[in-house]
Design a protein around this motif. Sequence first.
Motif, PDB file in Angstrom:
ATOM      1  N   GLY A 155      94.511  62.363  38.223  1.00 40.16           N
ATOM      2  CA  GLY A 155      93.661  61.395  38.913  1.00 40.16           C
ATOM      3  C   GLY A 155      92.812  60.591  37.949  1.00 40.16           C
ATOM      4  N   TYR A 156      92.265  61.254  36.945  1.00 35.52           N
ATOM      5  CA  TYR A 156      91.459  60.563  35.939  1.00 35.52           C
ATOM      6  C   TYR A 156      92.284  59.533  35.188  1.00 35.52           C
ATOM      7  CZ  TYR A 156      88.807  59.735  31.662  1.00 35.52           C
ATOM      8  OH  TYR A 156      88.161  59.140  30.610  1.00 35.52           O
ATOM      9  N   GLU A 157      93.490  59.922  34.775  1.00 38.21           N
ATOM     10  CA  GLU A 157      94.356  59.009  34.025  1.00 38.21           C
ATOM     11  C   GLU A 157      94.734  57.793  34.872  1.00 38.21           C
ATOM     12  OE1 GLU A 157      94.957  59.323  30.868  1.00 38.21           O
ATOM     13  OE2 GLU A 157      93.885  61.230  30.765  1.00 38.21           O
ATOM     14  N   MET A 158      95.011  58.017  36.155  1.00 38.58           N
ATOM     15  CA  MET A 158      95.400  56.912  37.027  1.00 38.58           C
ATOM     16  C   MET A 158      94.232  55.971  37.290  1.00 38.58           C
ATOM     17  SD  MET A 158      97.787  59.021  39.709  1.00 38.58           S
ATOM     18  CE  MET A 158      98.256  57.612  40.714  1.00 38.58           C
ATOM     19  N   LEU A 159      93.050  56.521  37.541  1.00 37.28           N
ATOM     20  CA  LEU A 159      91.876  55.686  37.783  1.00 37.28           C
ATOM     21  C   LEU A 159      91.490  54.902  36.540  1.00 37.28           C
ATOM     22  CD1 LEU A 159      89.748  58.202  39.888  1.00 37.28           C
ATOM     23  CD2 LEU A 159      90.789  56.083  40.730  1.00 37.28           C
ATOM     24  N   LYS A 160      91.678  55.526  35.380  1.00 36.61           N
ATOM     25  CA  LYS A 160      91.336  54.870  34.123  1.00 36.61           C
ATOM     26  C   LYS A 160      92.187  53.620  33.889  1.00 36.61           C
ATOM     27  CE  LYS A 160      92.423  56.915  30.262  1.00 36.61           C
ATOM     28  NZ  LYS A 160      92.461  57.847  29.098  1.00 36.61           N
ATOM     29  N   SER A 161      93.381  53.596  34.476  1.00 34.62           N
ATOM     30  CA  SER A 161      94.296  52.470  34.263  1.00 34.62           C
ATOM     31  C   SER A 161      94.027  51.296  35.202  1.00 34.62           C
ATOM     32  CB  SER A 161      95.747  52.932  34.456  1.00 34.62           C
ATOM     33  OG  SER A 161      95.998  53.243  35.824  1.00 34.62           O
ATOM     34  N   MET A 162      93.019  51.427  36.075  1.00 34.13           N
ATOM     35  CA  MET A 162      92.737  50.392  37.068  1.00 34.13           C
ATOM     36  C   MET A 162      91.377  49.740  36.828  1.00 34.13           C
ATOM     37  SD  MET A 162      94.107  51.944  40.670  1.00 34.13           S
ATOM     38  CE  MET A 162      93.788  50.368  41.460  1.00 34.13           C
ATOM     39  N   TYR A 166      88.392  65.816  43.254  1.00 30.40           N
ATOM     40  CA  TYR A 166      88.140  64.779  42.250  1.00 30.40           C
ATOM     41  C   TYR A 166      86.671  64.708  41.848  1.00 30.40           C
ATOM     42  CZ  TYR A 166      92.853  63.429  43.532  1.00 30.40           C
ATOM     43  OH  TYR A 166      94.216  63.445  43.766  1.00 30.40           O
ATOM     44  N   ASP A 167      85.892  65.665  42.281  1.00 35.07           N
ATOM     45  CA  ASP A 167      84.476  65.712  41.912  1.00 35.07           C
ATOM     46  C   ASP A 167      84.336  66.382  40.545  1.00 35.07           C
ATOM     47  OD1 ASP A 167      81.693  65.687  41.927  1.00 35.07           O
ATOM     48  OD2 ASP A 167      81.578  67.618  42.971  1.00 35.07           O
ATOM     49  N   THR A 168      84.643  65.622  39.499  1.00 32.25           N
ATOM     50  CA  THR A 168      84.494  66.119  38.127  1.00 32.25           C
ATOM     51  C   THR A 168      83.582  65.169  37.365  1.00 32.25           C
ATOM     52  OG1 THR A 168      86.366  64.876  37.209  1.00 32.25           O
ATOM     53  CG2 THR A 168      86.847  67.025  38.206  1.00 32.25           C
ATOM     54  N   ILE A 195      85.439  62.013  35.942  1.00 31.77           N
ATOM     55  CA  ILE A 195      85.743  60.954  36.903  1.00 31.77           C
ATOM     56  C   ILE A 195      84.463  60.233  37.330  1.00 31.77           C
ATOM     57  CG2 ILE A 195      86.516  60.540  39.276  1.00 31.77           C
ATOM     58  CD1 ILE A 195      88.718  62.572  38.834  1.00 31.77           C
ATOM     59  N   LEU A 196      83.413  60.972  37.576  1.00 35.57           N
ATOM     60  CA  LEU A 196      82.144  60.350  37.980  1.00 35.57           C
ATOM     61  C   LEU A 196      81.599  59.435  36.880  1.00 35.57           C
ATOM     62  CD1 LEU A 196      80.421  63.378  39.747  1.00 35.57           C
ATOM     63  CD2 LEU A 196      81.489  61.391  40.831  1.00 35.57           C
ATOM     64  N   GLN A 197      81.752  59.859  35.626  1.00 24.25           N
ATOM     65  CA  GLN A 197      81.293  59.028  34.516  1.00 24.25           C
ATOM     66  C   GLN A 197      82.137  57.760  34.406  1.00 24.25           C
ATOM     67  OE1 GLN A 197      81.143  61.059  30.755  1.00 24.25           O
ATOM     68  NE2 GLN A 197      80.623  59.213  29.606  1.00 24.25           N
ATOM     69  N   LEU A 198      83.449  57.905  34.610  1.00 27.56           N
ATOM     70  CA  LEU A 198      84.344  56.747  34.573  1.00 27.56           C
ATOM     71  C   LEU A 198      83.948  55.727  35.642  1.00 27.56           C
ATOM     72  CD1 LEU A 198      86.994  55.311  33.662  1.00 27.56           C
ATOM     73  CD2 LEU A 198      88.183  56.680  35.399  1.00 27.56           C
ATOM     74  N   GLU A 237      81.036  55.387  37.056  1.00 27.53           N
ATOM     75  CA  GLU A 237      79.730  54.827  36.713  1.00 27.53           C
ATOM     76  C   GLU A 237      79.877  53.715  35.669  1.00 27.53           C
ATOM     77  OE1 GLU A 237      75.353  56.242  34.982  1.00 27.53           O
ATOM     78  OE2 GLU A 237      76.932  57.726  35.381  1.00 27.53           O
ATOM     79  N   GLU A 238      80.744  53.950  34.682  1.00 20.56           N
ATOM     80  CA  GLU A 238      80.968  52.945  33.640  1.00 20.56           C
ATOM     81  C   GLU A 238      81.552  51.666  34.214  1.00 20.56           C
ATOM     82  OE1 GLU A 238      83.493  54.986  30.928  1.00 20.56           O
ATOM     83  OE2 GLU A 238      81.871  56.166  30.023  1.00 20.56           O
ATOM     84  N   GLN A 239      82.372  51.797  35.254  1.00 18.75           N
ATOM     85  CA  GLN A 239      82.991  50.626  35.871  1.00 18.75           C
ATOM     86  C   GLN A 239      82.181  50.079  37.052  1.00 18.75           C
ATOM     87  OE1 GLN A 239      87.100  50.067  36.257  1.00 18.75           O
ATOM     88  NE2 GLN A 239      87.693  51.842  35.051  1.00 18.75           N
ATOM     89  N   GLU A 240      80.985  50.616  37.248  1.00 19.61           N
ATOM     90  CA  GLU A 240      80.108  50.184  38.335  1.00 19.61           C
ATOM     91  C   GLU A 240      80.780  50.333  39.695  1.00 19.61           C
ATOM     92  OE1 GLU A 240      78.786  46.249  37.471  1.00 19.61           O
ATOM     93  OE2 GLU A 240      77.705  46.838  35.666  1.00 19.61           O
ATOM     94  N   ALA A 241      81.606  51.352  39.818  1.00 25.85           N
ATOM     95  CA  ALA A 241      82.261  51.668  41.086  1.00 25.85           C
ATOM     96  C   ALA A 241      81.407  52.682  41.849  1.00 25.85           C
ATOM     97  CB  ALA A 241      83.651  52.230  40.839  1.00 25.85           C
TER      98      ALA A 241
END
Length: 254
Positions: A155-162, A175-177, A180-183, A185-189
Motif C-alpha cells: 500500500g505504501y509503495e502504491m500510494l507513493k507512486s501517486m 493502513y494505519d502505519t 503511510i501517515l507521514q507520506l 502529510e507530506e503530500q497534504e492529503a
Amino acid sequence: MKRRYEIQDDQWKKIKDVLPPERKKQGDRPGTDNRVMLNAMLWVARTGAPWRDMPEYYPSWSSVYIRFRRWQIAGIWDRVLEHVSIEPDFESVMIDATIVRVHQHGAGAKGGSNLQAIGRSRGGLTTKIHAIVDALGNPLRLELTAGQRHDSVMGYEMLKSMDLTQKQVLADRAYDTNRILQLLEEQEATPVIPSKKNRRVQRKWDKAIYKERHLVECFFNKTKHYRRLATRFDKLTCTFKAFLTLASIMIWLA
C-alpha cells in the motif's frame, strides 16, 4: 448474434482503435477480427474454463491464447486501461486488498512461488490483489503480491507512486502505519483511516466519509464475477494480472 459475456457495440467503439491493427491475410486464411478474439478472451475470463474448452463458435483456443499473451507482452492491456480511465473522480481515493485462493493447477511454476506472487496464508496458497480506486470505485492502480504480505507494505509503495495532493485517502486500519501517515502529510492529503486499537493517541477521522470506502469492496466484488479471478488458475503472474486488467477495463466501460 449476441452471446453472453461479449462486449457491447458502444464499449467496443471506445477501445477498438487502441488495439493493434488486425493482421493481413496469411495465405488463404484471413486474420481473425480483434473483436471476435476479445470476446473469446472475455468468455475464458468470465467462465474460468480452460483455454482448451473454448466453444467451437470462437477461433481455435491456441490462436486466442497466443494473441492474449502477445497483447500482454506488448503492454496492450495496460494501454487500453490507461485509455479508458482518462477521467477519474479524484475527490478521494481508496485503497484495499483482497485474497484469491490459488488452484492446484496454478502452483508449481518454474522459479518458485515467491516469483509468482503466490504465498501461504490461512487459506492455503493465495495471491493478494492490491487496488487503488477513485471516488466512484473505478480502478487506478493494481498490484499482486503473495497472500501473506501485509496490506500496508505494498500500500505504501502504491500510494507513493501517486499524486495525492489535497486528496482524501480512505483505508481501513491495516493502513494505519507511521510511514503511510507521514507520506500523506507530506503530500497534504487527508487520511480517513481509523487508528489501530493499540495506538496510544487515537486520531480523529470522518466516519461519514469513511462509509464511502465500501466502493473499493464493490470493485473487488465486480472483479470476482470473473471466475478466472475469483480463483487463480494461472501459473504466471503476468497472465493473471492481464486478466485482472481486462476485468478492470470492462468495469470502466460499464
